[in-house]
Design a protein around this motif. Sequence first.
Motif, short mmCIF file in Angstrom:
data_model
loop_
_atom_site.label_atom_id
_atom_site.label_comp_id
_atom_site.label_asym_id
_atom_site.label_seq_id
_atom_site.Cartn_x
_atom_site.Cartn_y
_atom_site.Cartn_z
N GLU A 116 0.83 -1.21 0.00
CA GLU A 116 0.00 0.00 0.00
C GLU A 116 0.86 1.26 0.00
O GLU A 116 0.56 2.23 -0.70
CB GLU A 116 -0.92 0.00 1.21
N GLN A 117 1.95 1.23 0.77
CA GLN A 117 2.87 2.37 0.82
C GLN A 117 3.51 2.62 -0.54
O GLN A 117 3.61 3.76 -1.00
CB GLN A 117 3.95 2.16 1.88
N GLU A 118 3.91 1.54 -1.21
CA GLU A 118 4.52 1.65 -2.53
C GLU A 118 3.53 2.26 -3.52
O GLU A 118 3.88 3.12 -4.32
CB GLU A 118 4.98 0.28 -3.02
N PHE A 119 2.26 1.81 -3.44
CA PHE A 119 1.23 2.35 -4.32
C PHE A 119 1.03 3.84 -4.06
O PHE A 119 0.93 4.64 -5.00
CB PHE A 119 -0.09 1.59 -4.13
N MET A 120 0.97 4.23 -2.79
CA MET A 120 0.74 5.64 -2.43
C MET A 120 1.92 6.52 -2.87
O MET A 120 1.73 7.68 -3.19
CB MET A 120 0.52 5.79 -0.93
N ASP A 121 3.12 5.97 -2.89
CA ASP A 121 4.31 6.72 -3.29
C ASP A 121 4.53 6.75 -4.79
O ASP A 121 5.38 7.49 -5.27
CB ASP A 121 5.55 6.14 -2.61
N SER A 122 3.77 5.96 -5.54
CA SER A 122 3.97 5.90 -6.99
C SER A 122 3.36 7.12 -7.68
O SER A 122 2.43 7.74 -7.16
CB SER A 122 3.38 4.61 -7.56
N PRO A 123 3.89 7.48 -8.84
CA PRO A 123 3.35 8.65 -9.57
C PRO A 123 1.90 8.42 -9.99
O PRO A 123 1.45 7.30 -10.19
CB PRO A 123 4.25 8.75 -10.80
N ILE A 124 1.17 9.51 -10.12
CA ILE A 124 -0.19 9.46 -10.65
C ILE A 124 -0.10 9.17 -12.14
O ILE A 124 0.71 9.75 -12.85
CB ILE A 124 -0.91 10.80 -10.40
N THR A 125 -0.95 8.27 -12.60
CA THR A 125 -0.91 7.87 -14.01
C THR A 125 -2.07 8.52 -14.78
O THR A 125 -3.10 8.88 -14.18
CB THR A 125 -1.03 6.34 -14.15
N PRO A 126 -1.93 8.62 -16.09
CA PRO A 126 -3.04 9.13 -16.90
C PRO A 126 -4.30 8.27 -16.73
O PRO A 126 -5.41 8.79 -16.76
CB PRO A 126 -2.52 9.05 -18.33
#
Length: 101
Positions: free
Chosen positions: A8-18
């Motif tokens: 979940e932390q990795e997902f929250m830290d990932s860039p926003i995608t189109p």
Amino acid sequence: MPTLTDEEQEFMDSPITPEEIDAVLKNLKPHKAPGPDGFTAEFYKKFKETLMPYMTHLFNDIIKGGPIPKTWTHSKIVSIPKPLKDSLKVESYHPISLINP
């Protein structure tokens, strides 16, 4: 206190995608303005192919600590009277937020 899993932390830290922005746009009501620019969701949906690279860059820049556009924090609130209501009561008005020029 609840904590995020590593995934979940990795997902929250990932860039926003189109694709994430597109999913949000699909759920917006067409005649509502989702932000302070006053453009309706219909506008963003119609021009999403043109706007998507700019929105993706802007949102990811903000996440990395970049500045939020100053215009996002400026607005005026005006009261619009509801038709056929007692003008001496607060509930007889719609508060509307307008962007500052």
